[in-house]
Design a protein around this motif. Structure first.
Motif, PDB file in Angstrom:
ATOM      1  N   ARG A   1       2.060  12.583  -9.423  1.00 31.22           N
ATOM      2  CA  ARG A   1       1.500  13.922  -9.212  1.00 31.22           C
ATOM      3  C   ARG A   1       2.593  14.975  -8.988  1.00 31.22           C
ATOM      4  O   ARG A   1       2.276  16.155  -8.829  1.00 31.22           O
TER       5      ARG A   1
ATOM      6  N   GLU B   1       4.454  15.236  -6.341  1.00 32.81           N
ATOM      7  CA  GLU B   1       4.453  15.619  -4.929  1.00 32.81           C
ATOM      8  C   GLU B   1       5.554  14.939  -4.123  1.00 32.81           C
ATOM      9  O   GLU B   1       5.828  15.343  -2.998  1.00 32.81           O
TER      10      GLU B   1
ATOM     11  N   ILE C   1       0.846  -1.203   0.000  1.00 33.70           N
ATOM     12  CA  ILE C   1       0.000   0.000   0.000  1.00 33.70           C
ATOM     13  C   ILE C   1       0.877   1.247   0.000  1.00 33.70           C
ATOM     14  O   ILE C   1       0.634   2.202  -0.745  1.00 33.70           O
ATOM     15  N   TRP C   2       1.935   1.230   0.831  1.00 30.72           N
ATOM     16  CA  TRP C   2       2.852   2.369   0.915  1.00 30.72           C
ATOM     17  C   TRP C   2       3.559   2.600  -0.423  1.00 30.72           C
ATOM     18  O   TRP C   2       3.631   3.730  -0.901  1.00 30.72           O
TER      19      TRP C   2
ATOM     20  N   GLN D   1       9.293  14.941   0.255  1.00 27.63           N
ATOM     21  CA  GLN D   1       7.910  15.379   0.086  1.00 27.63           C
ATOM     22  C   GLN D   1       8.010  16.792  -0.469  1.00 27.63           C
ATOM     23  O   GLN D   1       8.594  17.665   0.175  1.00 27.63           O
TER      24      GLN D   1
ATOM     25  N   ALA E   1       2.552   1.749  -3.426  1.00 27.00           N
ATOM     26  CA  ALA E   1       1.563   2.265  -4.386  1.00 27.00           C
ATOM     27  C   ALA E   1       1.295   3.753  -4.128  1.00 27.00           C
ATOM     28  O   ALA E   1       1.171   4.537  -5.078  1.00 27.00           O
ATOM     29  N   SER E   2       1.237   4.159  -2.862  1.00 27.49           N
ATOM     30  CA  SER E   2       0.991   5.575  -2.549  1.00 27.49           C
ATOM     31  C   SER E   2       2.181   6.439  -2.973  1.00 27.49           C
ATOM     32  O   SER E   2       1.993   7.556  -3.457  1.00 27.49           O
ATOM     33  N   ILE E   3       3.383   5.911  -2.797  1.00 25.37           N
ATOM     34  CA  ILE E   3       4.590   6.622  -3.251  1.00 25.37           C
ATOM     35  C   ILE E   3       4.526   6.811  -4.769  1.00 25.37           C
ATOM     36  O   ILE E   3       4.806   7.890  -5.283  1.00 25.37           O
ATOM     37  N   GLN E   4       4.156   5.751  -5.483  1.00 28.22           N
ATOM     38  CA  GLN E   4       4.087   5.831  -6.947  1.00 28.22           C
ATOM     39  C   GLN E   4       3.062   6.874  -7.394  1.00 28.22           C
ATOM     40  O   GLN E   4       3.326   7.633  -8.331  1.00 28.22           O
ATOM     41  N   ARG E   5       1.918   6.960  -6.716  1.00 28.64           N
ATOM     42  CA  ARG E   5       0.916   7.996  -7.041  1.00 28.64           C
ATOM     43  C   ARG E   5       1.468   9.394  -6.750  1.00 28.64           C
ATOM     44  O   ARG E   5       1.244  10.322  -7.525  1.00 28.64           O
ATOM     45  N   GLY E   6       2.188   9.544  -5.632  1.00 24.91           N
ATOM     46  CA  GLY E   6       2.782  10.836  -5.298  1.00 24.91           C
ATOM     47  C   GLY E   6       3.815  11.280  -6.323  1.00 24.91           C
ATOM     48  O   GLY E   6       3.899  12.465  -6.661  1.00 24.91           O
TER      49      GLY E   6
END
Length: 179
Positions: free
Chosen positions: A62, A64, A51-52, A85, A54-59
């Motif tokens: 974007r 971010e 999950i972490w 960040q 995948a969230s890094i990849q989305r960031g």
């Protein structure tokens, strides 16, 4: 879509995370010794690393986040994580990193932090890079200092970890200090 580069240093390759890294992340980050001086949970729940990642990849997509798996150049073995960040409006990045306990005391964190600070200033156009660490974790502070980050603040009872309020220290470096 932002693309995460690979950064090579003398002994390390900083590369994008892959879902296949989840097992190693859970094993290394889930070590009590790593967790006790970071905001990483302990015990580290099954599935959280995926999950972490995948969230890094989305960031990254974007714009971010700039996040890297810290790997040994010779073997490709994952030994830790480092990220910025990104706050584009203020041209600053917040640095965060951890190294797995078997790899402590070998200068890997300093090598990775120095590389990511350089990337943040030269490639991302940041003006300021800062990081926070628990006051009771002076080793992280020494890593930042070795990379030119200056102590700016001591924040009393700033973070809660395992129900206890922790003091935190802030260190930062500006682009004109780095160059």
């Amino acid at each position: 879509m932002e693309k995460q580069p690979r950064i090579s240093t003398d002994r390390l390759i900083l590369r994008p995370f892959e879902i296949a890294d989840a097992r190693d992340v859970q094993h290394l980050a889930g070590d009590y010794a790593v967790s006790r001086t970071t905001l990483i949970p302990y015990p580290y729940p099954d599935g959280l690393a995926g999950i972490w990642i995948a969230s890094i990849q989305r960031g990254i997509e974007r714009g971010e986040v700039a996040a890297f798996a810290i790997t040994l150049a010779r073997s490709g073995r994952l030994i830790g994580s480092i990220r910025l960040q990104i706050d584009r409006m203020n041209a600053r990045g917040e640095l965060g990193f951890w190294i797995g306990r078997p790899f402590w005391g070998q200068g890997y964190a300093t090598e990775a932090v120095r590389a990511v600070i350089g990337y943040g200033f030269s490639d991302l156009g940041l003006n300021r890079i800062y990081g926070m660490h628990f006051a009771r974790n002076p080793a992280s502070g020494r890593v930042m200092e070795k990379c030119g980050m200056v102590h700016e603040a001591h924040l009393r009872e700033h973070v809660r970890k395992w129900g206890v309020f922790e003091d935190a220290d802030i260190r930062a470096v500006l682009r004109d200090e780095w160059e």
